[in-house]
Design a protein around this motif. Sequence first.
Motif, PDB file in Angstrom:
ATOM      1  N   THR A   1       0.842  -1.187   0.000  1.00  0.00           N
ATOM      2  CA  THR A   1       0.000   0.000   0.000  1.00  0.00           C
ATOM      3  C   THR A   1       0.881   1.242   0.000  1.00  0.00           C
ATOM      4  OG1 THR A   1      -0.108  -0.042   2.416  1.00  0.00           O
ATOM      5  CG2 THR A   1      -1.906  -1.127   1.215  1.00  0.00           C
ATOM      6  N   SER A   2       0.277   2.359  -0.357  1.00  0.00           N
ATOM      7  CA  SER A   2       1.015   3.618  -0.365  1.00  0.00           C
ATOM      8  C   SER A   2       0.935   4.271   1.014  1.00  0.00           C
ATOM      9  CB  SER A   2       0.421   4.568  -1.408  1.00  0.00           C
ATOM     10  OG  SER A   2      -0.875   4.995  -1.010  1.00  0.00           O
ATOM     11  N   PHE A   3       1.795   5.239   1.239  1.00  0.00           N
ATOM     12  CA  PHE A   3       1.774   6.000   2.492  1.00  0.00           C
ATOM     13  C   PHE A   3       0.415   6.656   2.682  1.00  0.00           C
ATOM     14  CE2 PHE A   3       2.298   9.909   4.902  1.00  0.00           C
ATOM     15  CZ  PHE A   3       3.043   9.507   5.996  1.00  0.00           C
ATOM     16  N   THR A   4      -0.117   7.242   1.599  1.00  0.00           N
ATOM     17  CA  THR A   4      -1.416   7.916   1.677  1.00  0.00           C
ATOM     18  C   THR A   4      -2.512   6.944   2.084  1.00  0.00           C
ATOM     19  OG1 THR A   4      -0.720   9.464  -0.062  1.00  0.00           O
ATOM     20  CG2 THR A   4      -3.082   9.300   0.381  1.00  0.00           C
ATOM     21  N   GLU A   5      -2.509   5.763   1.492  1.00  0.00           N
ATOM     22  CA  GLU A   5      -3.517   4.752   1.826  1.00  0.00           C
ATOM     23  C   GLU A   5      -3.381   4.292   3.270  1.00  0.00           C
ATOM     24  OE1 GLU A   5      -3.977   2.749  -2.643  1.00  0.00           O
ATOM     25  OE2 GLU A   5      -2.441   2.037  -1.232  1.00  0.00           O
ATOM     26  N   ASP A   6      -2.136   4.116   3.731  1.00  0.00           N
ATOM     27  CA  ASP A   6      -1.903   3.711   5.119  1.00  0.00           C
ATOM     28  C   ASP A   6      -2.495   4.726   6.087  1.00  0.00           C
ATOM     29  OD1 ASP A   6      -0.553   1.446   4.378  1.00  0.00           O
ATOM     30  OD2 ASP A   6       1.425   2.394   4.467  1.00  0.00           O
ATOM     31  N   MET A   7      -2.258   6.003   5.833  1.00  0.00           N
ATOM     32  CA  MET A   7      -2.745   7.037   6.735  1.00  0.00           C
ATOM     33  C   MET A   7      -4.268   7.162   6.672  1.00  0.00           C
ATOM     34  SD  MET A   7      -0.092   7.886   8.310  1.00  0.00           S
ATOM     35  CE  MET A   7       0.689   6.300   7.935  1.00  0.00           C
ATOM     36  N   GLN A   8      -4.838   7.040   5.481  1.00  0.00           N
ATOM     37  CA  GLN A   8      -6.295   7.088   5.347  1.00  0.00           C
ATOM     38  C   GLN A   8      -6.945   5.956   6.136  1.00  0.00           C
ATOM     39  OE1 GLN A   8      -6.814   6.977   1.072  1.00  0.00           O
ATOM     40  NE2 GLN A   8      -6.859   9.222   0.897  1.00  0.00           N
ATOM     41  N   ARG A   9      -6.341   4.772   6.091  1.00  0.00           N
ATOM     42  CA  ARG A   9      -6.873   3.628   6.823  1.00  0.00           C
ATOM     43  C   ARG A   9      -6.849   3.880   8.330  1.00  0.00           C
ATOM     44  NH1 ARG A   9      -3.483   0.285   5.206  1.00  0.00           N
ATOM     45  NH2 ARG A   9      -2.290  -0.161   7.106  1.00  0.00           N
TER      46      ARG A   9
END
Length: 255
Positions: A103-111
């Motif tokens: 996953t991307s950093f952005t996806e990790d933080m959104q999760r």
Amino acid sequence: MSAQEDTHTDLFSTTSWQQRSGGPRYLQLYRHLESAIKDGRLAAATTLPAERELATLTGLSRVTIRKAISQLVVDGLVIQRRGSGSYVAPQMKRMEQSLSALTSFTEDMQRRGKTSSSETLSCGIYLPSPEEIVALGLASDGQVSRITRLRRADGIPLAIETSSLSTEFVPDPSRIETSLYEKLSLEGMRPSRAIQRISACKLTEEQAALLEVCEGDAALYIDRTAYLSSGRVIELTTGVYRGDIYDFVAELRNA
């Protein structure tokens, strides 16, 4: 006397925390400041009084003051910078990062329900380095799109990442604003798997300044090579992640 001075006088007055049987004075001061930081009496980014002022407020020696503050720095509760003094570090709970999902950093933080942001430190098209030539399968006279970004979550800097891709896939790296993987997904070129290596490192002065921690602090160095479903390498990313926040977790099964 200002409101801030009144607050400092009340907070550092030894009548509220120092005890004869409480152990070494530096340790009592350390525990008092640790408690004040964790319960919010000393908020993130609050500048601590200078050593001389703290000595006056507490009646303790500057050596004792310095020893207590140094331990707070080691614990990641206080940040010291030359010329700007000591201030309370932003507090953020440790995060577990799975090694089983790409996953991307952005996806990790959104999760996690956090707001991610990126600050581009450098961006452009370059002649590839020897490492990029080998990893990306480029010709020595080819070109590579390279972008280095400071990644933040809820405003707190967490990582410095450098992503390298062939210009065939990313002809204009300046168009990557936040999520590289989102951009690749829109083009039908999202990586399907990756090989990632993790090693320990210490932050340089420049890295520490960007991540708002201390030079020499422990960090995690990440080297990731990502592949398309066809097996072709699309991305080489290296990054330095704050060791006081990140835990990388892998699930192990019986073979």
